[in-house]
Design a protein around this motif. Structure first.
Motif, short mmCIF file in Angstrom:
data_model
loop_
_atom_site.label_atom_id
_atom_site.label_comp_id
_atom_site.label_asym_id
_atom_site.label_seq_id
_atom_site.Cartn_x
_atom_site.Cartn_y
_atom_site.Cartn_z
N PHE A 153 0.85 -1.19 0.00
CA PHE A 153 0.00 0.00 0.00
C PHE A 153 0.89 1.23 0.00
CE2 PHE A 153 -2.14 -3.41 2.25
CZ PHE A 153 -3.40 -3.43 1.65
N VAL A 154 0.44 2.25 -0.74
CA VAL A 154 1.13 3.54 -0.73
C VAL A 154 0.29 4.47 0.14
CG1 VAL A 154 1.85 5.51 -2.13
CG2 VAL A 154 2.21 3.17 -2.97
N THR A 155 0.90 5.09 1.12
CA THR A 155 0.13 5.88 2.08
C THR A 155 0.72 7.26 2.37
OG1 THR A 155 1.34 5.13 4.05
CG2 THR A 155 -0.49 3.75 3.32
N SER A 156 -0.15 8.12 2.87
CA SER A 156 0.29 9.39 3.45
C SER A 156 -0.59 9.68 4.65
CB SER A 156 0.16 10.52 2.43
OG SER A 156 0.15 11.76 3.13
N SER A 157 0.03 9.87 5.78
CA SER A 157 -0.75 10.20 6.97
C SER A 157 -1.16 11.66 6.93
CB SER A 157 0.06 9.94 8.23
OG SER A 157 0.43 8.59 8.26
N ALA A 158 -0.46 12.43 6.10
CA ALA A 158 -0.77 13.86 6.00
C ALA A 158 -2.07 14.07 5.24
CB ALA A 158 0.38 14.59 5.31
N ASP A 159 -2.32 13.29 4.18
CA ASP A 159 -3.55 13.51 3.41
C ASP A 159 -4.50 12.30 3.37
OD1 ASP A 159 -2.51 11.75 1.53
OD2 ASP A 159 -1.86 13.32 0.14
N GLY A 160 -4.17 11.26 4.12
CA GLY A 160 -5.10 10.12 4.23
C GLY A 160 -5.00 9.09 3.11
N THR A 161 -4.05 9.28 2.20
CA THR A 161 -3.87 8.31 1.12
C THR A 161 -3.65 6.90 1.69
OG1 THR A 161 -2.87 9.97 -0.31
CG2 THR A 161 -2.40 7.67 -0.87
N GLY A 162 -4.35 5.93 1.14
CA GLY A 162 -4.15 4.53 1.52
C GLY A 162 -5.01 4.05 2.67
N ARG A 163 -5.67 4.98 3.36
CA ARG A 163 -6.45 4.61 4.55
C ARG A 163 -7.55 3.60 4.19
NH1 ARG A 163 -10.96 6.18 7.67
NH2 ARG A 163 -10.48 6.05 9.89
N GLU A 164 -8.38 3.99 3.21
CA GLU A 164 -9.50 3.12 2.81
C GLU A 164 -9.00 1.75 2.37
OE1 GLU A 164 -12.66 3.78 3.34
OE2 GLU A 164 -11.87 5.62 4.25
N GLU A 165 -7.95 1.74 1.57
CA GLU A 165 -7.42 0.49 1.02
C GLU A 165 -6.98 -0.46 2.14
OE1 GLU A 165 -6.69 3.49 -0.07
OE2 GLU A 165 -6.64 3.52 -2.27
N ILE A 166 -6.29 0.08 3.11
CA ILE A 166 -5.78 -0.78 4.20
C ILE A 166 -6.94 -1.29 5.05
CG2 ILE A 166 -4.39 -0.82 6.32
CD1 ILE A 166 -2.47 1.15 4.93
N LEU A 167 -7.88 -0.40 5.39
CA LEU A 167 -9.01 -0.83 6.22
C LEU A 167 -9.87 -1.85 5.47
CD1 LEU A 167 -9.98 2.54 7.96
CD2 LEU A 167 -8.66 0.61 8.90
N LYS A 168 -10.01 -1.64 4.17
CA LYS A 168 -10.78 -2.58 3.34
C LYS A 168 -10.10 -3.94 3.31
CE LYS A 168 -12.46 -2.66 -1.23
NZ LYS A 168 -12.47 -2.03 -2.56
N TYR A 169 -8.79 -3.91 3.18
CA TYR A 169 -8.01 -5.16 3.15
C TYR A 169 -8.19 -5.92 4.46
CZ TYR A 169 -3.98 -8.26 3.09
OH TYR A 169 -3.17 -9.37 3.17
N ILE A 170 -8.04 -5.21 5.58
CA ILE A 170 -8.18 -5.85 6.90
C ILE A 170 -9.60 -6.40 7.07
CG2 ILE A 170 -8.20 -5.40 9.40
CD1 ILE A 170 -5.84 -3.46 8.91
N GLY A 171 -10.58 -5.60 6.64
CA GLY A 171 -11.98 -6.04 6.74
C GLY A 171 -12.22 -7.31 5.96
N ALA A 172 -11.67 -7.36 4.75
CA ALA A 172 -11.87 -8.53 3.89
C ALA A 172 -11.21 -9.77 4.50
CB ALA A 172 -11.31 -8.26 2.49
N VAL A 173 -10.02 -9.60 5.04
CA VAL A 173 -9.33 -10.75 5.64
C VAL A 173 -10.09 -11.21 6.88
CG1 VAL A 173 -7.19 -11.54 6.73
CG2 VAL A 173 -7.08 -10.06 4.74
N ASN A 174 -10.57 -10.26 7.68
CA ASN A 174 -11.36 -10.63 8.86
C ASN A 174 -12.62 -11.40 8.47
OD1 ASN A 174 -9.64 -9.58 10.76
ND2 ASN A 174 -10.66 -7.59 10.85
N ASP A 175 -13.30 -10.94 7.40
CA ASP A 175 -14.51 -11.64 6.92
C ASP A 175 -14.17 -13.08 6.55
OD1 ASP A 175 -15.98 -9.41 7.32
OD2 ASP A 175 -16.10 -8.82 5.21
N GLU A 176 -13.03 -13.21 5.87
CA GLU A 176 -12.60 -14.54 5.43
C GLU A 176 -12.37 -15.45 6.65
OE1 GLU A 176 -8.90 -15.55 2.93
OE2 GLU A 176 -9.95 -13.90 1.92
N ILE A 177 -11.70 -14.90 7.65
CA ILE A 177 -11.42 -15.67 8.87
C ILE A 177 -12.73 -16.07 9.55
CG2 ILE A 177 -10.45 -15.51 11.21
CD1 ILE A 177 -8.32 -13.61 10.03
N ASN A 178 -13.65 -15.11 9.65
CA ASN A 178 -14.91 -15.39 10.34
C ASN A 178 -15.75 -16.42 9.61
OD1 ASN A 178 -14.27 -13.62 12.37
ND2 ASN A 178 -15.24 -11.87 11.36
N SER A 179 -15.77 -16.33 8.27
CA SER A 179 -16.59 -17.30 7.53
C SER A 179 -15.94 -18.68 7.59
CB SER A 179 -16.79 -16.86 6.09
OG SER A 179 -15.56 -16.89 5.41
#
Ligand code: GDP
Length: 183
Positions: A153-179
């Protein structure tokens, strides 16, 4: 509860990234030296995953024995955490491949620990330059016998770049684990 660990050399922007991801102003704080503050912090996010803040590595001015203790501490964490799903390795996107980061990535690979790379501070330089440094890391990994490039992931904490992508990735992996755990 699944754990996602964040780690990188000191000053890479880890605290800023954790605060950006979680929307807190100062959840994670930079510690000037290893050993001075509590080494591992667990933050429960959305009641369904732990963000694990690991200490930064690569401090320049510490003794050899501090370095060794510190290294053992980190490897102990990685080798004993059953709940660890993925390690996010933070890399300063402004720099060409750094020996210490490449070594750490190779260590994770050899130990079979799943990881993603997070390139930080992307706002500090142009897109082309970021891509160039990302490409240099890819090339480095391929040269080190990696068969495929890990997720990054390419990110910037100054402008929020990459935030959605990382949270989406974690969410998807969590869903996979739960199912998966239902069967
Ligand atoms: P840590 O030691 O890895 O926790 O790093 P910090 O989060 O404390 O950041 C180190 C320095 O880099 C601080 O001065 C931050 O303000 C700066 N920094 C961190 N992330 C970014 C970023 O995405 N963009 C910019 N421009 N500066 C950043």
């Amino acid at each position: 509860i699944p754990e996602y660990a964040f780690i990188g050399r000191s000053n890479v922007g880890k605290s800023s990234l954790i605060n950006m991801l979680t929307g807190h102003k100062s959840l994670a704080k930079t510690s000037a030296r290893p050993g001075k503050t509590q080494l591992i912090n667990h933050f429960l996010i959305n009641k369904n995953w732990f963000l694990v803040d690991l200490p930064g590595y690569g401090y320049a001015r510490v003794s050899k024995s501090t370095k060794a203790t510190f290294q053992k501490f980190i490897t102990d964490y990685f080798e004993t955490r059953a709940q660890l799903v993925c390690a996010f390795v933070l890399i300063d996107s402004r720099l060409e491949p750094q020996k210490i980061d490449v070594e750490f990535i190779n260590y994770l690979g050899e130990s079979g620990i799943p990881f993603c790379m997070i390139f930080t501070k992307a706002d500090k330089l142009g897109k082309t330059q970021v891509q160039k440094n990302v490409a240099a890391y890819k090339k480095h990994l391929l040269a080190n016998d990696w068969e495929e490039i890990p997720q990054y992931f390419v990110t910037s904490s100054a402008d929020g770049t990459g935030r959605e992508e990382i949270l989406k990735y974690i969410g998807a992996v969590n869903d996979e684990i739960n199912s998966g755990s239902q069967f």
